[in-house]
Design an enzyme around this catalytic site. Sequence first.
Site, PDB file in Angstrom:
ATOM      1  N   HIS A  64     -20.234 -21.782  -2.383  1.00  0.00           N
ATOM      2  CA  HIS A  64     -20.926 -22.297  -3.435  1.00  0.00           C
ATOM      3  C   HIS A  64     -22.283 -23.428  -3.025  1.00  0.00           C
ATOM      4  O   HIS A  64     -22.969 -24.862  -3.516  1.00  0.00           O
ATOM      5  CB  HIS A  64     -20.338 -22.583  -4.941  1.00  0.00           C
ATOM      6  CG  HIS A  64     -21.539 -22.723  -6.288  1.00  0.00           C
ATOM      7  ND1 HIS A  64     -21.809 -22.460  -7.396  1.00  0.00           N
ATOM      8  CD2 HIS A  64     -22.800 -22.378  -6.141  1.00  0.00           C
ATOM      9  CE1 HIS A  64     -22.456 -22.007  -8.316  1.00  0.00           C
ATOM     10  NE2 HIS A  64     -23.654 -22.168  -7.583  1.00  0.00           N
ATOM     11  N   GLU A  90     -13.792 -19.169  -9.354  1.00  0.00           N
ATOM     12  CA  GLU A  90     -14.604 -20.458  -8.940  1.00  0.00           C
ATOM     13  C   GLU A  90     -13.508 -22.056  -9.205  1.00  0.00           C
ATOM     14  O   GLU A  90     -13.568 -21.680 -11.101  1.00  0.00           O
ATOM     15  CB  GLU A  90     -15.888 -20.332  -8.729  1.00  0.00           C
ATOM     16  CG  GLU A  90     -16.612 -21.082  -7.834  1.00  0.00           C
ATOM     17  CD  GLU A  90     -17.612 -21.335  -7.587  1.00  0.00           C
ATOM     18  OE1 GLU A  90     -18.686 -22.029  -7.777  1.00  0.00           O
ATOM     19  OE2 GLU A  90     -18.423 -20.079  -7.238  1.00  0.00           O
ATOM     20  N   ARG A  98     -23.870 -15.806  -9.543  1.00  0.00           N
ATOM     21  CA  ARG A  98     -23.109 -16.933 -10.354  1.00  0.00           C
ATOM     22  C   ARG A  98     -22.175 -15.763  -9.959  1.00  0.00           C
ATOM     23  O   ARG A  98     -22.289 -14.298  -9.937  1.00  0.00           O
ATOM     24  CB  ARG A  98     -23.392 -16.310 -11.805  1.00  0.00           C
ATOM     25  CG  ARG A  98     -24.100 -17.928 -12.346  1.00  0.00           C
ATOM     26  CD  ARG A  98     -23.972 -19.177 -12.338  1.00  0.00           C
ATOM     27  NE  ARG A  98     -24.730 -20.257 -12.663  1.00  0.00           N
ATOM     28  CZ  ARG A  98     -25.575 -20.971 -11.584  1.00  0.00           C
ATOM     29  NH1 ARG A  98     -25.076 -20.517 -10.255  1.00  0.00           N
ATOM     30  NH2 ARG A  98     -25.834 -22.523 -11.487  1.00  0.00           N
TER      31      ARG A  98
END
Length: 318
Positions: free
Chosen positions: A291, A273, A244
């Site tokens: 990602h 992000e 994450r």
Amino acid sequence: MKVLANDGLSQSGIAALEKAGFEVITTKVAQEQVANYINTNNVSVILVRSATKVRQDIIDSCPSLKIIGRGGVGMDNIDVKYAVEKGIHVINTPASSSESVAELVFAHLFSGARFLHDANRNMPLDGDSQFNNLKKAYANGIELRGKTIGIIGFGRIGREVARMALGLGMKVIASDKYVDEATIKVDFYNGQFINVDIETEPIEDILKHSDFITLHVPAQDGYVIGKEEISLMKDGVGIVNCARGGVIDEVALIDALDEGKVLFAGLDVFEEEPTPAIQVLMNPKISMTPHIGAATLEAQDRIGTELAEQIIGLLKNN
């Protein structure tokens, strides 16, 4: 009943749901239009990945919703507790993408250890005129075999990383607040296997003794790795984050890369992000992907099938 797969769904998942009598909608609805679309079309199930958020406002304004599904592991884009309190089932697929994420970890490890990410940037530019200089620049690669990999977070994905690392001949150490030990089964193509028992250690020991460190923790407040943690690491460590964004202090990471404390980093997720910091994007010592940890055909097939089975079990078999 209608299923809105707003962030997409594999064909295998669609086929399984349609066979059970569901209508599957794969139209991509903008975030601000999701609630209105659900109500207009009387949608019973919404399936998301990481893009679409299902917060309290959608839950409150969509009485037809019976299930919220997340294709993947983390559910930080869903107000899970609130949904459950409102009588909505919340499902996910925690096991389906473990192998895909773990393989991406090693893609970044191999890339960093052999400078592949930087070579792939520079060879198209200068390979014809600076071949020997580039050869010299990338000549100090390191092997993974025999090195120590430290795994922070020893859940499904962390254990899959351990399995692959053991197969490569690496020493595996791990840390996890909630796991004391785990047995890792390393199986081979011909049916043979070995079991390796791994006891977790304090995170400080992982930081001090690892040649490579990989994180597999959920989103949380505060950094897991910041300036202080980096100072405990070996000189020349490699760090990978396919978990994450926000669990690594990227400013501290860039400083450590520039100083040579950290040899390379591999990032699939980012603090800012979907607009990562330019200092991160431009750093030649970082191997980057957008990602895509769970984004393999095999994982998406497993995710789609597993979501379909859970939906059918909840709405058709009760």
